[in-house]
Structure formats: structure tokens, C-alpha cells
Write an enzyme that holds these catalytic residues in place. Structure first.
Site, short mmCIF file in Angstrom:
data_model
loop_
_atom_site.label_atom_id
_atom_site.label_comp_id
_atom_site.label_asym_id
_atom_site.label_seq_id
_atom_site.Cartn_x
_atom_site.Cartn_y
_atom_site.Cartn_z
N LEU A 1 47.02 21.40 16.32
CA LEU A 1 47.84 21.94 17.43
C LEU A 1 47.00 22.44 18.60
CD1 LEU A 1 50.69 23.85 15.51
CD2 LEU A 1 50.80 21.63 16.63
N ASP B 1 48.02 13.66 10.44
CA ASP B 1 46.75 13.94 11.14
C ASP B 1 46.98 13.81 12.65
OD1 ASP B 1 44.18 14.60 11.77
OD2 ASP B 1 43.23 12.87 10.83
O1 DOR Z 1 40.76 11.47 14.04
C1 DOR Z 1 40.59 12.66 13.79
N1 DOR Z 1 40.83 13.64 14.70
N2 DOR Z 1 40.13 13.00 12.58
C2 DOR Z 1 39.77 14.25 12.27
O2 DOR Z 1 39.36 14.47 11.18
C3 DOR Z 1 39.84 15.32 13.28
C4 DOR Z 1 40.82 15.00 14.32
C5 DOR Z 1 40.71 15.89 15.53
O3 DOR Z 1 40.61 17.10 15.40
O4 DOR Z 1 40.77 15.35 16.65
ZN ZN Z 2 40.03 15.10 9.01
#
Ligand code: DOR
Ligand code: ZN
Length: 443
Positions: A77, A319
Site C-alpha cells: 500500500l 502481490d
Molecule cells: O514485484 C515485486 N514488487 N515483488 C516484491 O517482492 C516486492 C514488490 C514491491 O514492493 O514493489
Molecule cells: Zn515478495
């Protein structure tokens, strides 16, 4: 008081799939009228303890699905500190738009969520936004530096429901072992971002034929899987509660299956983008496909799908990783990892798994609502009487083109931008409160 009638109820926790209705009172499910059962208005009023003069709002669901709100255990977020990408308000609006009534907010903000006051801040901002339930995930190590553990018991008391350094792998096996030990005192799972830095190096996509052809530095599949093996062994040894984030390789699926068979307290999630896109989709000019872990091979995708179907992997999670247009406009090498997903994930999964691969709709609800509720000890995940009225009315025919303007998220880093998707939530309630109503628009 609300009576939602003529809906296809989906509740895998109770094994229910069929036409029925549901009564809501005081933010909770007061009565579930299961398929085959009948209830007349007098009986409904008796259930609600109301006389005829009191208002009973009746809603015809038009045969659409009604299921317990989705619970996403992996959301970024960005608040505090990176509000240009997203904040708790915009992120929770995006969540309910996508059918998520509960979300877990990851700790890799600036500052990192590693203090009691910061956990409370995230929780309170979530309440202020008044949309999805926002549950804070606290960091495992201070500043996500992988050196010193946070005060887990205190963080749990402040409202953390899990611990994770997500965004980074914890390189020290000793520290991760200790983290599993200490987290046991809280009863909360440790969510592991499995990535061995020495193997991942400066890679930007999965190592293979495509990375060689594009001249991009590759991350071997083993960068994830050696850590899955390590973490599973440590969870087995300590008796700690482990959740593996964003599983993306066939070896990881195999290791998870073996660890579960050996009785390790382990769960795992797959992200929709790893099922829907592969390394072959990566193009130098499309940094939207840059994610961590990187997009897998087609063979991995089949293993992920098989793992979901046979129960090895029990959760879906997005994610959701919003980034600004400027950051994602950079060359593939330099752009940050991450896909924006909350508002498109359910429709995309519906199309790929339910429509194309003929997966039963109730399986999707099990993976994205019932199982996350069980594993993380959260309210919701079922239509049982007495459960909070966190509900989604879902129209499988609703089609929509995804545009920058239509997204509630502040960022637009989704591969679906400009594309049409099918199957969207039309009404969403959290604790009986209507937080999304799109029916007015198309009725
Ligand atoms: O693609 C990703 N973005 N993988 C992660 O583990 C972290 C995340 C991010 O915080 O942007
Ligand atoms: Zn991750």
C-alpha cells in the site's frame, strides 16, 4: 437490515454452491437460506427480530454469485513514505473494487513497519479509509536490513497479523530460524520472500532462453527454490508457522509438497501474474512485466496450476505492487519490480481459470477467501451465520475495459491497461456496510 435474494451462494467452507438468499443484521450474517430452503417475509422479520413496520431492505441479486469477500494476504500500500505510488485510502478503494474485503499491508514502506506506532498507524489509516479491512504485516527485521529482529510480541499487540521482510529475502539462515522461533510466541505466520541474493545477483528476469535472446541479466529458478528448501527445513525443525509468498517455480512446488507431507506447518501462495504470463511475454520495452520473483517458464506455470489444484498451494494472493508511470517507463533494466493487480486480478483469474480451464468458481473462493481466513486467523472467509457480513455480489458477465481513469489505484502498471476483462464485483459489503455499488451504472 438487508435481505439479499436470488443469488448463487458460494461458500466452500460449508460446501455450499446454489441459489439461495442471505439476511444481514448489525453487520453480521443473520441467516443463510441455503439452496433448497425457503423463507417467507414473516419468517425473515422474525429472524431479524423486527416488526413489519421496520424497514427491511430487499435486494434482488439477479442470480449473480454471492460469496464471502476475498482476503488478499499480499498487498503493497506504500503508505507511509511513497504516497505517489499508492496510499492506504486509494489502495483500499482499489481493493473493494476488485472484490477484496480484507487485505494484508506489507511492511516495506518508508519507514519500514517495524515499530508499534507504525503498525497502529497502518491499522488506523485503514479504519479511516473505511473500505476494506486493512491488516498490518510487520517487518521480521528492523529496517528490513536482515540483521536484527523486531519486537514481534509488541508488534502483534499493536495489530500485526503476520511478519515479513517481503521485497527482500532474509539471507541469514540463523536469523530466519530465530524469527520462526520468536514468531511462535505470537501465533502469527512468518511470510517468506524466498530469494537468495547471491544467486539472484543483479538479474531482472528469469534466466533462460528469453533472457539470453533479450540480453537481460537472468535470475535462475534456484534463487527462489533453494530458499524454499531452507525455510521449509527451518520451519520443520522449529515448529514455526511459515507462509511462502509468490511461489513461481516447479522445484518450489515439489519442495512444498514434500514438506507438507512431512508435517511441516507450511502454506504457500501463487500470484495471478505468475499463472497468466510467462518469461516469453517479457519485452525490452514492457517493464510492466518486470516482477520479483520474475515471470516463470511455461513448465513452471503448469506446475503452479497443478499445485493449486491438488492442494499443495492453498492460497491465491495478488502481490499488488503499484509504481508510478515514470518509474515503469524506464528501460527494463532500471524499472522497479511490480505489477498493479487489485482491480484486475479476480477478473483475470476468472477468465483464465474458470472460463478457460474450467476450474469451479468455489475453488477460487476457497483459495482467495476461506483458506486465507483460516491460515491467518482472520474474520470472514465464510457465509456462516454469525460471520461478519463481508460480501461480494459478482457478475460473471460484466465486461469492462481497464483504463487509467477507471482505476481507483494511483498507479497504472497493469498489463491489462486498454484491455477488456470479464467478471467483476458489482456490490461489496464490509461488516454489512455497502462499500461498492456499481449496479447503478449499468442497470
Ligand atoms: O514485484 C515485486 N514488487 N515483488 C516484491 O517482492 C516486492 C514488490 C514491491 O514492493 O514493489
Ligand atoms: Zn515478495
Amino acid at each position: 437490515m438487508l435481505w439479499i435474494k436470488n443469488v448463487h451462494l458460494l461458500d466452500p467452507m460449508q460446501g455450499i454452491s446454489g441459489i439461495g438468499s442471505l439476511l444481514v443484521k448489525d453487520g453480521r450474517i443473520a441467516k443463510l437460506v441455503k439452496p433448497g430452503e425457503e423463507l417467507n417475509t414473516t419468517e425473515a422479520l422474525a429472524v431479524l427480530g423486527a416488526d413489519e413496520s421496520e424497514a427491511l431492505c430487499q435486494l434482488d441479486g439477479g442470480g449473480n454469485y454471492l460469496f464471502p469477500g476475498l482476503i488478499d494476504v499480499h498487498v503493497h500500500l506504500r503508505e507511509p513514505g511513497q504516497e505517489e505510488k499508492e496510499d492506504i485510502n486509494s489502495g483500499s478503494r482499489a481493493a473493494v473494487r476488485g472484490g477484496f474485503t480484507s487485505i494484508l499491508a506489507m511492511a516495506n514502506t518508508q519507514p519500514v513497519i517495524d515499530h508499534r506506532a507504525l503498525v497502529e498507524f497502518v491499522r488506523l489509516q485503514g479504519e479511516r479509509a473505511g473500505k476494506a479491512r486493512v491488516y498490518p504485516v510487520a517487518a521480521v527485521t528492523k529496517g528490513l536490513e536482515g540483521r536484527e529482529l523486531t519486537e514481534m510480541v509488541e508488534l502483534k499487540a499493536a495489530g500485526a497479523v503476520a511478519f515479513s521482510d517481503d521485497g527482500r529475502g532474509i539471507q541469514s539462515a540463523e536469523l530466519f530460524r530465530l524469527a520462526l522461533e520468536y514468531a511462535k510466541l505470537t501465533g502469527c505466520p512468518v511470510i517468506s520472500h524466498c530469494e537468495d541474493d547471491s544467486l539472484a545477483g543483479q538479474g531482472v528476469m528469469r534466466k533462460g532462453l528469453t533472457s539470453a535472446r533479450l540480453g537481460l541479466r537472468g535470475i535462475p529458478a534456484s534463487a527462489e527454490s533453494v530458499m524454499v528448501a531452507r525455510d521449509a527445513l527451518l520451519a520443520g525443525e522449529t515448529g514455526g508457522k511459515l507462509h511462502i509468498a509468490h511461489v513461481s517455480t516447479k522445484e518450489s512446488v515439489r519442495l512444498i509438497r514434500a514438506a507438507k507431507a512431512a508435517g511441516v506447518d507450511l502454506s504457500a501462495e501463487v500470484n495471478p501474474h505468475h499463472l497468466l504470463f510467462s518469461e516469453e511475454d517479457v519485452q525490452l520495452t514492457e517493464s510492466v512485466y518486470k516482477v520479483n520473483p520474475p515471470l516463470p517458464s511455461k513448465e513452471d506455470q503448469e506446475a503452479l496450476f497443478a499445485g493449486l489444484m491438488d492442494g499443495t498451494i492453498e492460497l491465491l494472493a495478488t502481490d499488488h505492487a503499484p509504481h508510478t508511470w515514470e518509474e515503469k517507463a524506464k528501460p527494463f533494466d532500471e524499472a522497479p519490480f511490480g505489477i498493479n493487480a487489485l482491480e484486475t486480478a479476480l477478473a483475470a483469474v476468472w477468465q483464465e481459470l474458470v472460463i478457460k480451464r474450467k476450474v469451479k468458481p468455489e475453488k477460487i473462493i476457497e483459495l482467495w477467501s476461506a483458506n486465507p481466513a483460516r491460515r491467518f486467523g482472520l474474520a470472514g472467509g465464510t457465509l456462516k451465520e454469525g460471520a461478519p457480513a463481508d460480501l461480494v455480489l459478482f457478475d460473471p458477465e460484466w465486461r469492462e475495459r481497464i483504463t487509467a481513469d477507471s482505476l481507483e489505484s494511483k498507479s497504472q502498471n497493469t498489463p491489462f491497461l486498454g484491455k477488456e476483462l470479464q467478471g467483476f464485483p458489482v456490490m461489496v459489503w464490509v461488516g454489512g456496510k455497502l462499500v461498492l455499488n456499481r449496479r447503478k451504472v449499468q442497470d
